[in-house]
Design a protein around this motif. Structure first.
Motif, PDB file in Angstrom:
ATOM      1  N   UNK A  28      14.370   5.200  14.693  1.00  0.00           N
ATOM      2  CA  UNK A  28      14.161   4.364  13.328  1.00  0.00           C
ATOM      3  C   UNK A  28      12.917   4.802  12.711  1.00  0.00           C
ATOM      4  N   UNK A  29      12.136   5.800  13.336  1.00  0.00           N
ATOM      5  CA  UNK A  29      10.393   5.847  13.018  1.00  0.00           C
ATOM      6  C   UNK A  29      10.364   5.820  11.701  1.00  0.00           C
ATOM      7  N   UNK A  30      10.684   6.783  10.845  1.00  0.00           N
ATOM      8  CA  UNK A  30      10.720   6.824   9.368  1.00  0.00           C
ATOM      9  C   UNK A  30      11.191   5.856   8.579  1.00  0.00           C
ATOM     10  N   UNK A  31      12.116   5.186   9.066  1.00  0.00           N
ATOM     11  CA  UNK A  31      12.497   3.736   8.279  1.00  0.00           C
ATOM     12  C   UNK A  31      11.333   2.714   8.641  1.00  0.00           C
ATOM     13  N   UNK A  32      11.067   2.739   9.790  1.00  0.00           N
ATOM     14  CA  UNK A  32       9.691   1.490  10.128  1.00  0.00           C
ATOM     15  C   UNK A  32       8.854   1.940   9.201  1.00  0.00           C
ATOM     16  N   UNK A  33       8.372   3.239   9.165  1.00  0.00           N
ATOM     17  CA  UNK A  33       6.999   3.577   8.232  1.00  0.00           C
ATOM     18  C   UNK A  33       7.407   3.054   6.922  1.00  0.00           C
ATOM     19  N   UNK A  34       8.484   3.353   6.448  1.00  0.00           N
ATOM     20  CA  UNK A  34       8.877   2.776   4.853  1.00  0.00           C
ATOM     21  C   UNK A  34       8.621   1.364   4.601  1.00  0.00           C
ATOM     22  N   UNK A  35       9.122   0.562   5.793  1.00  0.00           N
ATOM     23  CA  UNK A  35       9.175  -0.891   5.748  1.00  0.00           C
ATOM     24  C   UNK A  35       7.875  -1.253   5.483  1.00  0.00           C
ATOM     25  N   UNK A  36       7.093  -0.906   6.609  1.00  0.00           N
ATOM     26  CA  UNK A  36       5.597  -1.223   6.829  1.00  0.00           C
ATOM     27  C   UNK A  36       4.851  -0.986   5.636  1.00  0.00           C
ATOM     28  N   UNK A  37       4.872   0.164   5.137  1.00  0.00           N
ATOM     29  CA  UNK A  37       4.027   0.572   4.075  1.00  0.00           C
ATOM     30  C   UNK A  37       4.523   0.237   2.554  1.00  0.00           C
ATOM     31  N   UNK A  38       5.612  -0.205   2.561  1.00  0.00           N
ATOM     32  CA  UNK A  38       6.064  -0.965   1.485  1.00  0.00           C
ATOM     33  C   UNK A  38       5.552  -2.562   1.307  1.00  0.00           C
ATOM     34  N   UNK A  39       5.684  -3.078   2.779  1.00  0.00           N
ATOM     35  CA  UNK A  39       5.023  -4.586   2.597  1.00  0.00           C
ATOM     36  C   UNK A  39       3.703  -4.279   2.262  1.00  0.00           C
ATOM     37  N   UNK A  40       2.979  -3.214   2.872  1.00  0.00           N
ATOM     38  CA  UNK A  40       1.424  -3.243   2.765  1.00  0.00           C
ATOM     39  C   UNK A  40       1.128  -3.107   1.223  1.00  0.00           C
ATOM     40  N   UNK A  41       1.901  -2.351   0.570  1.00  0.00           N
ATOM     41  CA  UNK A  41       2.052  -2.155  -0.992  1.00  0.00           C
ATOM     42  C   UNK A  41       1.887  -3.105  -1.678  1.00  0.00           C
ATOM     43  N   UNK A  42       3.259  -3.756  -1.573  1.00  0.00           N
ATOM     44  CA  UNK A  42       3.414  -5.191  -2.172  1.00  0.00           C
ATOM     45  C   UNK A  42       2.280  -6.297  -2.047  1.00  0.00           C
ATOM     46  N   UNK A  43       1.579  -6.047  -0.948  1.00  0.00           N
ATOM     47  CA  UNK A  43       0.669  -7.244  -0.695  1.00  0.00           C
ATOM     48  C   UNK A  43      -0.767  -6.771  -1.051  1.00  0.00           C
ATOM     49  N   UNK A  44      -0.876  -5.711  -1.807  1.00  0.00           N
ATOM     50  CA  UNK A  44      -2.148  -5.217  -1.712  1.00  0.00           C
ATOM     51  C   UNK A  44      -2.560  -5.646  -3.419  1.00  0.00           C
ATOM     52  N   UNK A  45      -3.480  -6.193  -3.219  1.00  0.00           N
ATOM     53  CA  UNK A  45      -4.308  -6.889  -4.273  1.00  0.00           C
ATOM     54  C   UNK A  45      -5.093  -5.968  -5.113  1.00  0.00           C
ATOM     55  N   UNK A  46      -5.382  -4.925  -4.864  1.00  0.00           N
ATOM     56  CA  UNK A  46      -6.104  -3.872  -5.508  1.00  0.00           C
ATOM     57  C   UNK A  46      -5.209  -3.126  -6.663  1.00  0.00           C
ATOM     58  N   UNK A  47      -3.892  -3.296  -6.370  1.00  0.00           N
ATOM     59  CA  UNK A  47      -2.911  -2.453  -7.128  1.00  0.00           C
ATOM     60  C   UNK A  47      -2.456  -3.460  -8.086  1.00  0.00           C
ATOM     61  N   UNK A  48      -1.971  -2.905  -9.355  1.00  0.00           N
ATOM     62  CA  UNK A  48      -1.679  -3.648 -10.626  1.00  0.00           C
ATOM     63  C   UNK A  48       0.147  -3.980 -10.569  1.00  0.00           C
ATOM     64  N   UNK A  49       0.282  -4.650  -9.700  1.00  0.00           N
ATOM     65  CA  UNK A  49       1.759  -4.862  -9.117  1.00  0.00           C
ATOM     66  C   UNK A  49       2.573  -6.100  -9.678  1.00  0.00           C
ATOM     67  N   UNK A  50       3.580  -6.067 -10.570  1.00  0.00           N
ATOM     68  CA  UNK A  50       4.352  -7.189 -10.649  1.00  0.00           C
ATOM     69  C   UNK A  50       5.366  -7.125  -9.703  1.00  0.00           C
ATOM     70  N   UNK A  51       5.119  -8.134  -8.705  1.00  0.00           N
ATOM     71  CA  UNK A  51       5.885  -8.354  -7.243  1.00  0.00           C
ATOM     72  C   UNK A  51       7.332  -8.804  -7.664  1.00  0.00           C
ATOM     73  N   UNK A  52       7.503  -9.218  -8.837  1.00  0.00           N
ATOM     74  CA  UNK A  52       8.834  -9.577  -9.082  1.00  0.00           C
ATOM     75  C   UNK A  52       9.745  -8.349  -9.441  1.00  0.00           C
ATOM     76  N   UNK A  53       9.243  -7.182  -9.741  1.00  0.00           N
ATOM     77  CA  UNK A  53      10.061  -5.891 -10.246  1.00  0.00           C
ATOM     78  C   UNK A  53       9.712  -4.819  -9.219  1.00  0.00           C
ATOM     79  N   UNK A  54      10.197  -4.570  -8.144  1.00  0.00           N
ATOM     80  CA  UNK A  54       9.802  -3.681  -7.134  1.00  0.00           C
ATOM     81  C   UNK A  54      10.991  -2.820  -6.844  1.00  0.00           C
ATOM     82  N   UNK A  55      11.154  -1.684  -7.127  1.00  0.00           N
ATOM     83  CA  UNK A  55      12.403  -0.919  -6.757  1.00  0.00           C
ATOM     84  C   UNK A  55      11.989   0.303  -5.790  1.00  0.00           C
TER      85      UNK A  55
END
Length: 381
Positions: free
Chosen positions: A163-190
């Motif tokens: 499951x290596x690639x899946x784990x990569x996607x999960x970890x990086x997605x979490x990091x992106x969602x918590x990245x305060x430097x990006x203009x992210x609306x956390x309620x609207x992520x697809x």
């Protein structure tokens, strides 16, 4: 004692399969009725390949990797990517410092805007291509919808197997969602993905770490069932003439060797996502298939099952349906990878059809995203 990457992946996979309620025999739904599905839901263990087959697959895959990389490099040398489709910048995260993700900020964004996010996962059979193959798609989508698009890079087979690639996607997605430097609306992520990327989107979205953070999925011609043989998949799609064949149509054993470790249950719902339970997935899902693609039937049957269509609804929805928060569309007169076919040679007529269908589907996906997972209709979820 430090754990190897393989040991860590195996441990995390076991944890997450327990979290989604996967236990093996008897836990999977029994109602599937697709043309390519024989009703068997018992575990199917990936066998060990004999050494001659492994050597042959190794040579074929690495030769294909070299040709793919060289071909793409030549194309980009002779025809550099226009500035308008290049990413705004690249970004890595401590959780996966070796993987560079491509960030596309729309040109129309206001400095104070927090934007909806589309996390893109490229295709390539879990073994080929990389995130830059989707640059044109990502840039177009970002500017068309005024959203933030991030093309996630993940490790590829055979160096990194399930499951290596899946784990990569999960970890990086979490990091992106918590990245305060990006203009992210956390309620609207697809999450969205092509082919193997669609498979990874449906896999990663089942993880508890993402389940409540991802509000929707868009899958473009995904592989959803590794238990099916190549011949079964090929027999499920129409052919226009004898020359109308799927690319790499007989390479199914190679992809399984490259991506699936021996001893794994091929029907694990984190791998063959066709066996995933609807309650373990985001509420909004848009599945897209290509008419002349051996993967179309399994994608269609997957969304039929997730949406719990009855027999009559399945007959009426072969080419498309919308039921509640689920949508399916079979795109006519196109083959696999019509929306991001970068390196394959195509006639001018075929390219024109592909671009027209891609534009139509971008409009359809955009309308669905803005009214559905990113719209006011989320209030009843």
């Amino acid at each position: 004692m430090l754990k190897t990457t393989a040991e860590w992946n195996q441990e995390k996979s076991l944890e997450r399969r327990q979290q989604i309620g996967y236990q093996g025999i008897g836990t999977r739904p029994q109602h599937r009725r697709g043309a390519t599905f024989n009703g068997d839901t018992s575990p199917m263990i990936r066998p060990f390949f004999i050494i001659t087959s492994r050597f042959s697959y190794f040579l074929k895959l690495w030769s294909l990797k070299i040709v793919e990389r060289a071909g793409f490099a030549i194309i980009r040398t002779l025809k550099p990517a226009p500035k308008g489709i290049r990413p705004s910048f690249l970004k890595t995260y401590p959780c996966r410092p070796h993987l560079r993700n491509r960030v596309f900020i729309p040109q129309s964004r206001k400095p104070w805007e927090q934007l909806p996010v589309y996390l893109d996962l490229h295709g390539g059979g879990h073994a080929l291509c990389d995130a830059q193959f989707d640059d044109e798609f990502c840039a177009t989508l970002a500017n068309k919808l005024n959203i933030l698009v991030i093309s996630i890079e993940y490790s590829r087979a055979p160096r990194s197997r399930f499951p290596g690639p899946t784990n990569d996607v999960v970890a990086i997605s979490q990091a992106i969602i918590e990245d305060g430097d990006l203009p992210i609306d956390k309620s609207r992520i697809v999450l969205g993905g092509f082919n193997a990327g669609g498979n990874l989107a449906l896999s990663a979205a089942q993880f508890p770490e993402l389940k409540d953070k991802i509000c929707g999925i868009v899958c473009w011609y995904p592989v959803t069932d590794f238990a099916l043989s190549a011949s079964a998949k090929q027999s499920s799609r129409p052919y226009r003439n004898k020359q109308d064949l799927d690319d790499f149509k007989d390479w199914a054993p190679l992809w399984k060797w490259a991506y699936i470790p021996p001893g794994r249950d091929i029907r694990d719902p984190l791998l063959s996502v066709r066996y995933a339970k609807a309650e373990n997935l985001p509420r909004w899902i848009y599945m897209i298939g290509a008419q002349y693609d051996m993967l179309a039937d399994e994608a269609r049957e997957t969304i039929f099952d997730i949406a719990r269509l009855d027999g009559q609804e399945r007959k009426q929805g072969l080419d498309g349906f919308e039921k509640g928060t689920y949508r399916w569309k079979l795109v006519k007169n196109v083959r696999h990878a019509f929306a991001n076919n970068v390196t394959n040679s195509r006639s001018k007529e075929t390219e024109a059809i592909d671009r027209m269908r891609t534009e139509q589907m971008l409009n359809s996906v955009g309308e669905w995203l803005l009214k559905g997972p990113w719209g006011t209709s989320r209030s009843d979820s």
